[in-house]
Design a protein around this motif. Structure first.
Motif, PDB file in Angstrom:
ATOM      1  N   ARG A  31      13.313   2.614  -8.696  1.00 42.82           N
ATOM      2  CA  ARG A  31      14.109   3.051  -7.548  1.00 42.82           C
ATOM      3  C   ARG A  31      13.271   3.892  -6.595  1.00 42.82           C
ATOM      4  O   ARG A  31      13.360   3.764  -5.368  1.00 42.82           O
ATOM      5  CB  ARG A  31      15.305   3.871  -8.042  1.00 42.82           C
ATOM      6  N   LEU A  32      12.441   4.734  -7.149  1.00 42.36           N
ATOM      7  CA  LEU A  32      11.622   5.620  -6.331  1.00 42.36           C
ATOM      8  C   LEU A  32      10.556   4.854  -5.548  1.00 42.36           C
ATOM      9  O   LEU A  32      10.085   5.333  -4.510  1.00 42.36           O
ATOM     10  CB  LEU A  32      10.975   6.694  -7.206  1.00 42.36           C
ATOM     11  N   LYS A  33      10.183   3.682  -6.018  1.00 40.52           N
ATOM     12  CA  LYS A  33       9.224   2.875  -5.264  1.00 40.52           C
ATOM     13  C   LYS A  33       9.793   2.510  -3.903  1.00 40.52           C
ATOM     14  O   LYS A  33       9.078   2.509  -2.895  1.00 40.52           O
ATOM     15  CB  LYS A  33       8.843   1.619  -6.042  1.00 40.52           C
ATOM     16  N   PHE A  92       5.786   6.981  -8.822  1.00 38.08           N
ATOM     17  CA  PHE A  92       6.002   7.919  -9.918  1.00 38.08           C
ATOM     18  C   PHE A  92       6.470   7.168 -11.166  1.00 38.08           C
ATOM     19  O   PHE A  92       7.188   6.175 -11.071  1.00 38.08           O
ATOM     20  CB  PHE A  92       7.069   8.955  -9.541  1.00 38.08           C
ATOM     21  N   ASP A  93       6.075   7.670 -12.312  1.00 40.25           N
ATOM     22  CA  ASP A  93       6.603   7.201 -13.592  1.00 40.25           C
ATOM     23  C   ASP A  93       7.257   8.398 -14.260  1.00 40.25           C
ATOM     24  O   ASP A  93       6.570   9.261 -14.827  1.00 40.25           O
ATOM     25  CB  ASP A  93       5.486   6.643 -14.480  1.00 40.25           C
ATOM     26  N   LEU A  94       8.570   8.461 -14.178  1.00 39.80           N
ATOM     27  CA  LEU A  94       9.274   9.573 -14.803  1.00 39.80           C
ATOM     28  C   LEU A  94      10.723   9.205 -15.054  1.00 39.80           C
ATOM     29  O   LEU A  94      11.254   8.278 -14.424  1.00 39.80           O
ATOM     30  CB  LEU A  94       9.188  10.858 -13.969  1.00 39.80           C
ATOM     31  N   ILE A  95      11.335   9.878 -15.971  1.00 37.80           N
ATOM     32  CA  ILE A  95      12.737   9.757 -16.396  1.00 37.80           C
ATOM     33  C   ILE A  95      12.998   8.433 -17.100  1.00 37.80           C
ATOM     34  O   ILE A  95      13.385   8.399 -18.260  1.00 37.80           O
ATOM     35  CB  ILE A  95      13.721   9.960 -15.223  1.00 37.80           C
ATOM     36  N   SER A  96      12.820   7.300 -16.385  1.00 36.60           N
ATOM     37  CA  SER A  96      13.054   5.982 -16.972  1.00 36.60           C
ATOM     38  C   SER A  96      12.394   4.942 -16.081  1.00 36.60           C
ATOM     39  O   SER A  96      12.027   5.214 -14.930  1.00 36.60           O
ATOM     40  CB  SER A  96      14.555   5.687 -17.078  1.00 36.60           C
ATOM     41  N   ASP A  97      12.262   3.730 -16.605  1.00 38.30           N
ATOM     42  CA  ASP A  97      11.700   2.647 -15.801  1.00 38.30           C
ATOM     43  C   ASP A  97      12.586   2.351 -14.605  1.00 38.30           C
ATOM     44  O   ASP A  97      12.097   2.048 -13.510  1.00 38.30           O
ATOM     45  CB  ASP A  97      11.538   1.384 -16.653  1.00 38.30           C
ATOM     46  N   GLU A  98      13.908   2.437 -14.792  1.00 37.45           N
ATOM     47  CA  GLU A  98      14.848   2.153 -13.709  1.00 37.45           C
ATOM     48  C   GLU A  98      14.692   3.159 -12.575  1.00 37.45           C
ATOM     49  O   GLU A  98      14.664   2.793 -11.392  1.00 37.45           O
ATOM     50  CB  GLU A  98      16.280   2.169 -14.245  1.00 37.45           C
ATOM     51  N   PRO A 109       0.805  -1.233   0.000  1.00 38.91           N
ATOM     52  CA  PRO A 109       0.000   0.000   0.000  1.00 38.91           C
ATOM     53  C   PRO A 109       0.833   1.276   0.000  1.00 38.91           C
ATOM     54  O   PRO A 109       0.427   2.286  -0.596  1.00 38.91           O
ATOM     55  CB  PRO A 109      -0.817  -0.121   1.294  1.00 38.91           C
ATOM     56  N   TYR A 110       1.991   1.241   0.659  1.00 37.38           N
ATOM     57  CA  TYR A 110       2.808   2.452   0.721  1.00 37.38           C
ATOM     58  C   TYR A 110       3.334   2.834  -0.661  1.00 37.38           C
ATOM     59  O   TYR A 110       3.456   4.020  -0.993  1.00 37.38           O
ATOM     60  CB  TYR A 110       3.969   2.252   1.703  1.00 37.38           C
ATOM     61  N   VAL A 111       3.649   1.824  -1.460  1.00 38.51           N
ATOM     62  CA  VAL A 111       4.105   2.090  -2.822  1.00 38.51           C
ATOM     63  C   VAL A 111       2.925   2.447  -3.712  1.00 38.51           C
ATOM     64  O   VAL A 111       2.993   3.383  -4.524  1.00 38.51           O
ATOM     65  CB  VAL A 111       4.870   0.878  -3.381  1.00 38.51           C
ATOM     66  N   LYS A 144       5.319  11.510 -21.523  1.00 36.71           N
ATOM     67  CA  LYS A 144       4.369  11.407 -20.403  1.00 36.71           C
ATOM     68  C   LYS A 144       5.110  11.212 -19.082  1.00 36.71           C
ATOM     69  O   LYS A 144       6.098  10.486 -19.017  1.00 36.71           O
ATOM     70  CB  LYS A 144       3.383  10.255 -20.633  1.00 36.71           C
ATOM     71  N   ALA A 145       4.625  11.858 -18.032  1.00 39.93           N
ATOM     72  CA  ALA A 145       5.116  11.663 -16.662  1.00 39.93           C
ATOM     73  C   ALA A 145       3.895  11.547 -15.757  1.00 39.93           C
ATOM     74  O   ALA A 145       2.942  12.315 -15.898  1.00 39.93           O
ATOM     75  CB  ALA A 145       6.001  12.822 -16.229  1.00 39.93           C
ATOM     76  N   SER A 146       3.918  10.568 -14.849  1.00 40.64           N
ATOM     77  CA  SER A 146       2.724  10.283 -14.037  1.00 40.64           C
ATOM     78  C   SER A 146       3.064  10.171 -12.562  1.00 40.64           C
ATOM     79  O   SER A 146       4.154   9.742 -12.177  1.00 40.64           O
ATOM     80  CB  SER A 146       2.072   8.968 -14.494  1.00 40.64           C
ATOM     81  N   ILE A 147       2.095  10.556 -11.741  1.00 39.47           N
ATOM     82  CA  ILE A 147       2.175  10.374 -10.296  1.00 39.47           C
ATOM     83  C   ILE A 147       0.936   9.625  -9.841  1.00 39.47           C
ATOM     84  O   ILE A 147      -0.183   9.921 -10.269  1.00 39.47           O
ATOM     85  CB  ILE A 147       2.305  11.724  -9.551  1.00 39.47           C
ATOM     86  N   HIS A 148       1.155   8.634  -8.979  1.00 38.36           N
ATOM     87  CA  HIS A 148       0.069   7.864  -8.377  1.00 38.36           C
ATOM     88  C   HIS A 148       0.053   8.226  -6.897  1.00 38.36           C
ATOM     89  O   HIS A 148       1.010   7.939  -6.178  1.00 38.36           O
ATOM     90  CB  HIS A 148       0.301   6.367  -8.560  1.00 38.36           C
TER      91      HIS A 148
END
Length: 816
Positions: A310-312, A300-306, A293-295, A762-766
């Motif tokens: 990492r941000l997760k 975020f989906d930005l810059i690259s999949d990698e 749930p915390y993730v 595209k850049a996304s935030i959840h």
């Protein structure tokens, strides 16, 4: 979130472990690491950074056709063999190929019981049958961290160990503490078994296991018992399986479990269940589910999949610190658990973004730690409202502490629109310290009968601080501020940097008061007098009056505006040679007078909007020139100071490039990045936070996941996982980069994404908005850093700002 890589050497990486019941610790790919309930109840021996490279406390010796291979891979002929390392949210999996055998070990903490489980699958990958036997080697510690050097042997005399076929339990008779012994309430245990086969015996004590050999190469492996009780010795769980034949392309499974419980019956039940292979996957999935749930609520989906992956894990770091405080990991080898005051409020920044339902009560309870003199308890226990004066019972006052709660409170109020929270009443913390430590009282820690509003608590913190000034008119440094290493400037030190935060906070308080729909407020009478300058600070400190007065709203705003204007004007004098000064040192001289720069003053000037636009550009250019080092991860905390400045604090006695003396310190660098965004210096801001993230992702940085507290002079990350910089990175991404700006319950979108932030446009935030999950997609027509919002759509209809209703998905189109 599965991460898999090949490991060829020991680079000191480790993976944090914790569950809902209080068990915590860490595990390495080589099975090093400790396990503990708290400082006084370590299941496995306490460890620190150097132990990452020593033989582990968890091991299994495998004998394959008579040749030994170890689970931890520490035998000489194993060390150069690459192996596969995999982690999820809550588990690690190590897969080794040892000649004709594959050994796969999955490890995790059970969420609902204090049990660490390991499932070991041994597969014959050769073309002929092999003879196989396993011997566990798990040394139980079962006492306080204090006893590692203090009465280590004496405390072993308390151990009562029972062995029964596949299970070992150990119950010390006493919790040894010379300040006051008490009866031990906990039992520790280990279980080990090969599925479908019985153990043939176990070494009954560590002495008999070693047998005049060594811990790594024991000579007592023939000294076995099946059952028995052994009193007064160090305990090791060294179970021997029977020898079996494993045919080609077939496997055997072994279960290893380590646990702690308050009674023997519960412990045995836990360990017995942990030997049941059928329950392993069920309990593993339950542990993984705790983190998801915390993730899911902030990613975020930005810059690259990698980068997105990492941000997760960065999203999990505030949770780790909430549970572990600043202890229980190898770099964090200090303290006795619990979090510091500053940590408490910054971790709540992340919980606010997760829309954690407990935030309201946490905020309310945490304000109970404020003293009426504006200082606060510094260590927080496991439960809200549990406070201690200090970690080590040392009388200390941090000059910045009063400024942090408002930042978190502002976020909560703006996200929810809950202005009424300011009028809730709460008591104050009291103990033997008062008057910023200048007055000693004969009273035990507790709470006042008097209750003031949360607004009053905030006013106490800021008005006292801005009256507690040094000779040059800035807040006295006291025993340190954010930089704990500046701890020797008590007499003459002043923190210009955190004067900035207090001053800007006064302006924020004015805005909050303006938003409250009433014309007057209850305030403690001496506090009202201090605000209106009819008494001085020492009179306030010595006042025992707890009467309240009603104060007119406009009069209060006017008095606070006067405080703000006076200090704001004075702060402009601190801008010297294109930077803001950060401190007056222990000799009452400015710190940065010889072309040196301290990042703290620059970060606070931008973060708190003290600088003009012209000043911001000048200080940004000079700060980058003096402090930025791309090879090390970005902005160093400070220049190299000469010996005359060392007396300001222990930090300057550290080797330069380490910790608070010139390391790339993630926390301050993140706050600096946030401040750069305040002035639309978006390219510099982006560079500041991405430099840290990219450095973390380098193999040589030795940061397995997330971001560290700092990078040293070799660019290696130190103090992993438990860092307030994670909360600030999440805060930057959500509020500045993706531009989610809440004002009293209304959402405005003000993105500061740069073109490199987009993945194929595209850049996304959840994230959580108005208490529900929302995904916001930003679409950029053509690559550019200069754009505006052209349109916003949700549910096939165009939206206007501000947004006041929840939508599960929002598309924002950007263009020139």
């Amino acid at each position: 979130m599965i991460k898999k890589q090949t490991i060829t050497s020991n680079k000191g990486i480790y993976f944090p472990l914790m569950n809902q019941k209080g068990l915590k610790g860490y595990l390495t790919p080589f099975f090093a690491g400790h396990l503990a309930l708290d400082h006084d109840h370590y299941v496995l021996e306490p460890t620190s950074e150097r132990d990452l490279y020593k033989p582990s406390s968890r091991n299994v010796m495998f004998y394959i056709d008579g040749k030994r291979y170890d689970l931890n891979g520490q035998l000489e002929y194993q060390q150069n063999k690459p192996f596969t390392y995999e982690t999820g949210y809550a588990y690690q999996k190590v897969t080794r190929q040892e000649d004709c055998v594959e050994i796969e070990t999955t490890s995790f903490l059970v969420s609902e019981t204090n049990t660490e489980r390991h499932l070991i699958k041994v597969t014959n990958t050769g073309d002929h049958a092999i003879q196989f036997k396993a011997i566990s080697a798990v040394e139980l510690y079962g006492r306080s961290a204090e006893n590692q050097r203090d009465h280590r042997h004496v405390t072993s005399l308390l151990n009562v160990t029972h062995i029964d076929h596949q299970m070992l339990t150990m119950t010390p008779t006493l919790h040894f503490d010379e300040t006051g012994h008490h009866i031990n309430q906990l039992s520790y245990g280990v279980a080990f078994e090969m599925q479908g086969h019985k153990n043939i015996g176990a070494s009954p004590t560590l002495d008999r296991f070693i047998g005049e050999g060594s811990r790594m190469f024991p000579l007592g492996l023939d000294d076995l018992v099946l059952q028995g009780t052994y009193i007064g010795y160090e305990t090791i769980a060294s179970f021997h399986t029977e020898t079996i034949a494993i045919k080609p392309n077939t496997s055997v499974t072994l279960s290893l479990a380590i646990g702690v419980a308050e009674d023997m019956h519960s412990l045995k039940d836990m360990l017995k269940r942990a030997l049941d292979v059928e329950t392993f996957l069920v309990e593993l999935e339950a542990s993984e589910a705790l983190y998801a749930p915390y993730v899911n609520q902030l990613s975020f989906d930005l810059i690259s999949d990698e980068v997105s992956q990492r941000l997760k894990f960065v999203s999990l770091q505030p949770l780790f610190r909430r549970i572990m405080g600043n202890s229980y990991l190898p770099h964090h080898d200090y303290g006795k658990g619990g979090r510091g005051w500053r940590d408490l409020w910054q971790d709540l920044i992340a919980l606010n973004m997760y829309y954690d339902p407990n935030v309201y009560d946490m905020l309310y309870q945490y304000f109970k730690g404020v003293r009426l003199d504006g200082s606060n308890a510094t260590i927080i226990g496991d439960q809200p409202g549990a406070f201690k004066a200090d970690r080590n019972a040392i009388t200390r006052v941090w000059s910045d502490h009063g400024a942090w709660p408002l930042i978190t409170l502002l976020m909560y109020i703006h996200e929810t629109g809950d202005v009424a929270f300011l009028l809730r009443k709460q008591s104050y913390f009291k103990d033997h310290l008062y008057g910023y430590g200048s007055i000693k009282k004969d009273q035990k820690p507790g709470f006042t009968q008097y209750e003031g509003t949360i607004l009053e608590h905030i006013l106490v913190q800021h008005v006292v601080a801005l009256n507690h000034l040094g000779a040059h008119g800035y807040v006295k440094l006291m025993d340190a501020d954010w930089n704990d290493g500046l701890d020797m400037g008590h007499q003459h030190g002043e923190t210009i940097a955190f004067t900035m935060m207090y001053v800007n906070n006064v302006l924020e308080i004015i805005h909050l008061i303006q938003a409250i729909d009433q014309d007057q407020f209850e305030l403690l009478s001496p506090l009202k007098d201090l605000i209106f300058k009819t008494i001085d600070l020492q009179t306030y400190f010595h006042s025992d009056v707890q009467d309240v007065e009603w104060v007119n709203k406009e009069a209060l705003i006017s008095a606070l505006q006067s405080i703000y204007d006076t200090h704001m004007k004075h702060l402009q004098e601190a801008f010297v040679e294109d930077i803001f000064q950060s401190y007056f040192d222990h000799k009452a001289t400015l710190l940065d007078i010889d072309h040196t720069v301290m990042l703290t003053g620059q970060a606070m000037a931008l973060l708190n909007r003290i600088a003009s636009r012209e000043q911001a550009v000048k200080l940004a250019n000079k700060t980058k020139k003096v402090l930025f080092d791309a090879a090390l991860g970005g902005y160093k905390l400070n220049s190299l100071y000469d010996h005359e400045k060392h007396g300001l604090g222990r930090a300057f006695y550290f080797a330069y490039g380490h910790k608070e003396n010139g390391a790339v310190f993630s926390h301050m660098a993140m706050m600096y990045a946030y401040g750069l965004y305040n002035y639309q210096l978006n390219d510099l801001a982006n560079e500041a936070w991405t430099s840290i993230l990219y450095q973390s992702m380098k193999d040589d940085a030795q940061v397995y996941e997330g971001i560290p507290e700092y990078f040293n002079d070799e660019g290696k990350g130190k103090y992993l996982y438990l860092t307030g910089s994670a909360s600030w990175l999440l805060f930057i991404l959500r509020k500045q980069v993706f531009g989610l700006n809440f004002e009293f319950g209304q959402l405005f979108l003000e993105p500061k994404l740069v073109s490199s932030d987009f993945i194929e446009g595209k850049a996304s935030i959840h994230t959580m908005i108005f208490g529900q999950k929302t995904t916001i997609h930003y679409h950029l027509e053509t690559p550019t850093n200069h754009y505006h919002i052209k349109s916003i759509f949700a549910n096939k209809k165009e939206l206007q700002l501000p947004i006041t209703t929840h939508y599960s998905e929002i598309d924002v189109y950007l263009g020139v």
